[in-house]
Design an enzyme around this catalytic site. Structure first.
Site, PDB file in Angstrom:
ATOM      1  N   ASP A 192      28.293  34.452 -24.923  1.00  0.00           N
ATOM      2  CA  ASP A 192      28.347  33.028 -24.703  1.00  0.00           C
ATOM      3  C   ASP A 192      28.758  32.827 -23.322  1.00  0.00           C
ATOM      4  OD1 ASP A 192      28.891  30.766 -26.262  1.00  0.00           O
ATOM      5  OD2 ASP A 192      30.996  30.889 -25.422  1.00  0.00           O
TER       6      ASP A 192
ATOM      7  N   GLU B 252      23.569  33.192 -22.524  1.00  0.00           N
ATOM      8  CA  GLU B 252      23.443  31.782 -22.104  1.00  0.00           C
ATOM      9  C   GLU B 252      23.521  31.717 -20.580  1.00  0.00           C
ATOM     10  OE1 GLU B 252      25.084  28.746 -25.438  1.00  0.00           O
ATOM     11  OE2 GLU B 252      26.774  29.799 -24.379  1.00  0.00           O
TER      12      GLU B 252
END
Ligand code: CA
Length: 652
Positions: free
Chosen positions: A329, A358
């Site tokens: 994340d 990400e």
């Protein structure tokens, strides 16, 4: 106030690289080691339970090597719970769970000492991890544990709904349609990516039905979330039930990828990191937490002991739970050196481990952008994948504008970026000076191709707004064309649970309130009720046509290596773009010595034509039409693509 002027120098002098931080248990003794070089005292508190007033004893730690503290007891402490109390400046004392706790009591407030060797389900040792020599072999399916089986339509027995155990019931049905575990097998995906399963803060484990969360509110990084267990008060239960989940998926040949949220902590000054060593594990400026995550703080992977913490944690998950890969994340908050180091360390545990994340942040980080694991730094971490937001936006329209359209919904100008995405967003000899911003990958294995994830509107909800003037029949064609582009693109295809039967996230009705079309659906559903988030499996029957189409595409991709080329060089050799009658109709061939496929993408509401170029010899038949069907009949060289669809041909 503790002040560190130069963290690099501090780390050189104080970092500890032993493998024994946390609780260490043997038949003769239990010892604890914790690192906190500037503490003035540390105490171990032993409890009989994970909560409540039941302290058994408190023992002082002794100063040990490299800023660590050590205490031992001459007996195994299995069955007990513990916390640490850190003292700073001889006065300020903070009690907290051990950041290295691997098991915990209810709601993650106290660590638990358990015997992991007694938590393995039957077949744990004998079930092999799926083989995945290259990320491009994967078809990833992102699932939230609770969404997966919470609704009655899952067919899962009531006590297992929304739990880890919801993944382990075989042969569940909704009507005649397979659901849950059986659905995963039927669809043909290769890996399940679980939204965070490590302990998170905001669902009270004593009343899990009173709240919902995706899990990006991390509390304990090495413990499992208790609300997914049948009994969160007994620390072994969640461990055993999660291992059973992993074992079942592995048995079906499906890999397990964990979504990990090391980039921030849910609490800031009340976090275990901060209580263990204020402002060491987080980045800060002028005595304030910086907020690169947009969640109130950001961790400091560039500090040696935070980097080690991430390494130790990931190695633990990969070893103890046989996790096959990790999705980071807000990976853009971690520094590149750390990400490459983590890959190197994890490859020692599992040479096929998969890492991706990400490539962006949620706010501004004080660390210079040249050091951060951002998408535009992809070249500095060539073995780590990144979500391809360029391709996503081009296919369906940008996420930040609900009404924005993409290639499938009438924005034909996106076709240049689509071509880039089809080539895995790496350089291709036929694509000069077009959509350069979407050319960032070193190899297709770096490009995570998606149009729907847990964030933002579901694809079906987005089409409902951005293509609201089209008919449902046309929107279904658009949805299917999205799936086709994903599975025909080089790179790693990624689907969101239920995307294959038009998942929607409706807002729960409120009496007397009329919602606008934007209010009627939920975009950021991170804490929305099950009404919004849980999978309604009846949709699989209703939209079975879409499911069957996605399944056929996955089967086609998995059966033919040309659809999952693993290097830039292979893509340049085997993938070629060709002209169609219309410049925004995309025609490609994928060919090697044995096989040749030609596929066309038509974004228009009218049929389109192309001619199989004369340089491609042979006779072609249909490998996959707009309904997911194959047909062996020989075709003319002049080929028609039906409205808003993809057509895949194969040389006979
Ligand atoms: Ca929790």
């Amino acid at each position: 106030m503790l002040k560190i002027a130069d963290y690099e120098q501090f780390d050189r002098e104080n970092a500890y690289f032993g493998e024994d931080l946390g609780a260490n248990v043997s038949a003769e003794k239990t010892y604890f080691r914790t690192w906190s070089p500037l503490a003035t005292a540390v105490y171990l508190n032993i409890y009989a339970d994970g909560t409540g007033n039941n302290r058994v004893e408190t023992l002082p730690f002794y100063h040990s090597e490299q800023g660590t503290w050590y205490v031992e007891l001459l007996r195994p402490l299995y069955g007990y719970f513990y916390t640490y109390t850190y003292e700073f400046d001889y006065k300020n004392r903070y009690e907290t769970i051990d950041i290295y706790a691997k098991a915990c009591g209810i709601n993650g407030d106290r660590g638990a000492v358990i015997d992991f060797s007694a938590t393995n389900p039957p077949e744990w040792e004998t079930t092999p991890q799926p083989v995945c020599p290259n990320p491009c072999e994967m078809v990833v399916y992102e699932c939230h544990v609770r969404d997966f089986s919470k609704d009655v339509s899952s067919g899962v027995s009531p006590e297992n709904r929304g739990k880890f155990a919801g993944f382990t019931e075989p042969d569940t049905l909704c009507g005649t349609q397979k659901t849950c575990f059986s659905h995963l097998k039927e669809l043909g995906i290769t890996h399940v990516q679980l939204l965070p399963v490590a302990d998170y803060a905001t669902v009270d484990e004593t009343h899990p039905d009173r709240a919902y969360n995706w899990g990006y509110d991390p509390k304990n990084y090495n413990c499992l979330e208790g609300s997914y267990a049948s009994d969160p008060t007994v620390p072994e239960v969640r461990v055993r039930e999660f291992k059973q989940l992993v074992c079942n998926l592995h048995n079906a040949g499906i890999g397990v990828i964990m979504d990990v949220v090391y980039n921030h902590t849910y609490a800031s000054d009340q976090s275990a990191f901060h209580k263990s060593f204020p402002f060491y594990y987080h980045r800060s400026k002028n005595g304030q937490f910086t907020n690169g995550s947009g969640c109130g703080n950001e961790t400091a992977s560039d500090h040696a002991m935070m980097r080690k913490f991430m390494r130790d944690s990931l190695v633990f998950w990969a070893t103890e739970y046989k996790i096959d890969g990790f999705r980071f994340d807000l990976m853009g908050l971690h520094d590149i050196d750390t990400m490459n180091y983590l890959l190197e360390e994890l490859r020692k545990v599992n040479p096929q481990i998969i890492l991706y994340g990400e490539g962006w942040t949620g706010g501004e980080s004080p660390l210079h952008s040249s050091r951060l694991a951002l998408k535009f730094n992809a070249g500095k971490m060539p073995q780590i994948g990144l979500f391809n937001d360029n391709h996503c936006g081009a296919i369906k329209g940008e996420n930040f504008n609900a009404y924005g359209t993409g290639y499938v919904s009438g924005n034909i100008h996106a076709s240049a970026t689509i071509r880039r995405g089809l080539a895995g967003s790496c350089p291709h000899w036929q694509l000069h000076n077009i959509a350069q911003d979407a050319c960032w990958a070193m190899s297709p294995a770096q490009s995570m191709n998606y149009v729907e994830v847990h964030d933002n509107l579901t694809l079906w909800d987005k089409l409902g707004l951005s293509a609201k003037h089209d008919t449902e029949e046309e929107r279904i064609k658009m949805d299917k064309l999205c799936a086709a582009i994903l599975l025909l693109s080089q790179g790693v295809p990624f689907f969101h649970l239920g995307q294959d039967f038009l998942r929607t996230k409706p807002r729960e009705p409120e009496e007397g309130v009329a919602f606008s079309e934007l209010e009627a659906i939920v975009e950021n559903s991170y804490n929305a009720p099950d009404y919004t988030n849980s999978i309604k499996w009846a949709r699989k029957q209703t939209y079975h046509e879409v499911f069957a189409y996605v399944k056929a595409l996955i089967a086609l991709r998995r059966a033919n290596p040309l659809f999952r080329l693993s290097t830039q060089d292979a893509v340049n050799r085997h993938l070629k773009f060709h002209a169609a009658d219309d410049p925004n109709v995309i025609v490609c061939s994928l060919a090697d010595e044995q096989n040749c496929f030609v596929f066309g993408l038509n974004p228009y509401a009218a049929e389109q034509w192309f001619t199989i170029p004369s340089e491609i010899a042979g006779v072609f038949c249909t490998a996959l039409d707009e309904n997911g069907q194959a047909d062996d009949s020989a075709l003319d060289r002049r080929v028609k693509i039906p409205p808003i669809s993809a057509l895949v041909l194969k040389r006979i």
